[in-house]
Scaffold this motif. Structure first.
Motif, PDB file in Angstrom:
ATOM      1  N   CYS A 294     -28.133   4.089 -18.723  1.00 33.54           N
ATOM      2  CA  CYS A 294     -28.033   5.612 -18.622  1.00 33.54           C
ATOM      3  C   CYS A 294     -27.975   6.356 -19.785  1.00 33.54           C
ATOM      4  O   CYS A 294     -28.233   5.842 -20.982  1.00 33.54           O
ATOM      5  CB  CYS A 294     -26.453   5.731 -18.241  1.00 33.54           C
ATOM      6  SG  CYS A 294     -25.271   4.964 -19.229  1.00 33.54           S
ATOM      7  N   ALA A 295     -28.221   7.686 -19.855  1.00 36.18           N
ATOM      8  CA  ALA A 295     -28.360   8.663 -20.998  1.00 36.18           C
ATOM      9  C   ALA A 295     -28.317  10.141 -20.637  1.00 36.18           C
ATOM     10  O   ALA A 295     -27.481  10.399 -19.904  1.00 36.18           O
ATOM     11  CB  ALA A 295     -29.694   8.356 -21.694  1.00 36.18           C
ATOM     12  N   LYS A 296     -29.056  10.715 -21.023  1.00 34.30           N
ATOM     13  CA  LYS A 296     -29.153  12.176 -20.486  1.00 34.30           C
ATOM     14  C   LYS A 296     -27.826  12.905 -20.350  1.00 34.30           C
ATOM     15  O   LYS A 296     -27.220  13.568 -21.295  1.00 34.30           O
ATOM     16  CB  LYS A 296     -30.072  12.341 -19.356  1.00 34.30           C
ATOM     17  CG  LYS A 296     -31.641  11.791 -19.570  1.00 34.30           C
ATOM     18  CD  LYS A 296     -32.397  12.010 -18.204  1.00 34.30           C
ATOM     19  CE  LYS A 296     -33.897  11.696 -18.534  1.00 34.30           C
ATOM     20  NZ  LYS A 296     -34.804  12.575 -19.370  1.00 34.30           N
ATOM     21  N   GLY A 297     -27.318  12.961 -19.111  1.00 37.92           N
ATOM     22  CA  GLY A 297     -26.293  14.007 -18.757  1.00 37.92           C
ATOM     23  C   GLY A 297     -24.828  13.457 -19.446  1.00 37.92           C
ATOM     24  O   GLY A 297     -23.768  14.113 -19.265  1.00 37.92           O
ATOM     25  N   MET A 298     -24.781  12.182 -20.113  1.00 34.74           N
ATOM     26  CA  MET A 298     -23.643  11.843 -20.817  1.00 34.74           C
ATOM     27  C   MET A 298     -23.266  12.734 -21.609  1.00 34.74           C
ATOM     28  O   MET A 298     -21.929  12.829 -21.780  1.00 34.74           O
ATOM     29  CB  MET A 298     -23.978  10.341 -21.463  1.00 34.74           C
ATOM     30  CG  MET A 298     -22.890   9.679 -22.147  1.00 34.74           C
ATOM     31  SD  MET A 298     -23.141   8.188 -23.068  1.00 34.74           S
ATOM     32  CE  MET A 298     -24.114   7.230 -22.174  1.00 34.74           C
ATOM     33  N   SER A 299     -23.874  13.294 -22.401  1.00 31.23           N
ATOM     34  CA  SER A 299     -23.489  14.474 -23.434  1.00 31.23           C
ATOM     35  C   SER A 299     -23.805  15.812 -23.038  1.00 31.23           C
ATOM     36  O   SER A 299     -23.805  16.687 -23.611  1.00 31.23           O
ATOM     37  CB  SER A 299     -23.820  14.080 -24.666  1.00 31.23           C
ATOM     38  OG  SER A 299     -25.342  14.129 -24.606  1.00 31.23           O
TER      39      SER A 299
END
Length: 467
Positions: A294-299
């Motif tokens: 996962c990545a992107k929407g995490m922050s």
């Protein structure tokens, strides 16, 4: 000359300066740089809510959350303030044998959202790094438990998983790989779940899904189960245009992975953090993988961060003694500022109930986009949550694909600038079939859906004349 004239002149000069500097010095990603020799580079200067603004003052609806990233919307001052506060206290320290409070708290928070026992969080700075980490941990895991031949992986046709050499080997888009071959060995492909272009069982979605899942088993058996380490799937496949599958598909893939002692990796770089109305989309589609990327929407894009989240089964051999380590890492993985911002972003999710907002509004988004099916150039509308694709065809009656010349003329040359000029930023794409993709901020509602539909209708009607 009036003050307004002077202000406008200064602004125009700045625009020209930015454009020239961009053309002379900025190497843009996935961009035909030569195409800007005789036209301006779009310069985005700010964002607010659901909209972005360019250097000429134009207001454009962000129909892609920048790049499937800005879940909570643009201009969240509180996230900037959290970043500043954390940078003042501790701007950076690595998680190479050490820990920081933001990294610890975020790892614990993410583990609380995952299904099953996916409790171990390995931080990266982006999605491709997370995918790279997943393949590497799978290979080292099997070496540690005495199965050193298990190193291959299976992914799906046209699937995109990243651009590093390892992640690119997992990617199933031939055109993206040719310039960089030879790639890391071991990546193999199975059928995807494109029901609109079904090779088999085109009249039965469930039967087609099980057929596609069985192609994964076929690939494992062909390569030899003792050589395959992992199967990579996205809950909704991005490349190819938001390819969905029923829950039965993922259950069958899970059974196949268990049967042959193969890790099931859920690549949720796009799909996690509310894109489908849950923190992790595998929960919505009813399966528990061994690893999540996962990545992107995490922050929400306010600071770069990604993660590989592994189950206790995956991490077990790394805890067996005091001499074993996962010999892999990134300088900025678990960056304290990014971790602090991500925690604050997840607070917004919970406070504003963004996941529930998506679940409450996804059918309205779908219904609004499906009105475009009356256009001759629109062959299919598919997706889930706040992630949809509109497939373009050259003949609706026969569902004939756009040919190479039409793709170049319409998808590459016409649609990107025409949509942007009309006030909508989204993604024309032809990795696989020709589509326009939409993934707006999770705060959007019916008024934004209507605005997207109206602009798309106008521009796609113009595109029909280019067939």
């Amino acid at each position: 000359m009036t003050l307004d004239d002077l202000t406008a002149s200064d602004s125009h000069s700045r625009d020209l300066g930015l454009d020239a500097a961009a053309r002379d010095h900025l190497w843009m990603h996935f961009t035909r740089m030569g195409s800007f020799q005789d036209r301006d580079v779009p310069v985005i200067t700010r964002g607010e809510g659901h909209y972005i603004y360019d250097s000429r003052g134009r207001k454009i609806l962000d129909g892609l959350s920048a790049l499937f990233v800005v879940q909570a919307g643009h201009g969240r001052r509180e996230l900037a303030e959290v970043a500043a506060a954390q940078a003042t206290q501790l701007a950076y320290f690595p998680v190479w044998g050490y820990a920081t409070p933001p990294a610890i708290e975020l790892a614990e928070r993410l583990a609380s959202y995952t299904p099953g026992d996916l409790n171990r969080v390995f931080f990266t700075t982006g999605g491709g790094e997370a995918v790279e980490s997943a393949w590497k941990v799978a290979k080292q895991h099997f070496k540690l438990i005495g199965k050193p031949l298990k190193h291959k992986l299976i992914s799906r046709a046209t699937a995109y998983h990243g651009t590093t050499h390892g992640a690119l080997a997992i990617t199933g888009v031939p055109a993206m790989k040719q310039a960089f071959e030879p790639l890391a060995p071991g990546g193999f492909r199975a059928a995807n779940t494109n029901f609109f272009r079904a090779e088999a069982h085109s009249d039965d979605r469930e039967a087609h899904a099980l057929w596609a899942a069985d192609r994964i088993e076929e690939a494992i058996l062909f390569e030899g189960p003792d050589t395959v380490a992992a199967v990579f799937v996205e809950p909704v496949q991005n490349s190819g245009g938001c390819l969905t599958a029923p829950a039965s598909y993922f259950r069958r893939v899970r059974e196949i992975c268990d049967k042959y002692d193969v890790f099931m990796v859920s690549d949720e770089v796009i799909c996690a953090f509310g894109r489908h109305g849950t923190m992790f989309a595998c929960s919505k589609f009813g399966y528990t993988p061994d690893i999540i990327t996962c990545a992107k929407g995490m922050s929400s894009g306010y600071s770069p961060i990604g993660a590989m989240i592994a189950s206790e089964r995956v991490v077990e051999p790394f805890l067996a003694d005091t001499t074993t380590a996962f010999t892999h890492g990134y300088t900025f993985g678990g960056h304290p500022v990014s971790a602090a911002v991500s925690l604050a972003n997840l607070d917004i999710f919970e406070r504003e109930k963004l996941n529930q907002h998506v679940l409450d509004n996804e059918r309205a988004f779908e219904t609004t986009l499906r009105t475009l099916l009356d256009l001759p150039v629109v062959g299919d509308v598919r997706g889930d949550g706040y992630f949809w694709a509109i497939e373009l065809v050259s003949d609706k009656a026969t569902e004939r694909r756009l040919d190479a010349a039409q793709r170049e003329r319409i998808v590459k040359q016409f649609l990107p600038s025409a949509l942007f000029d009309a006030g909508l930023y989204c993604r024309p794409d032809d990795r696989g079939d020709a589509v326009v993709q939409l993934a707006p901020p999770l705060t959007c509602g019916q008024s934004e859906f209507d605005e997207m539909e109206q602009i798309l209708r106008e521009v796609l009607t113009q595109a029909e004349h280019l067939l």
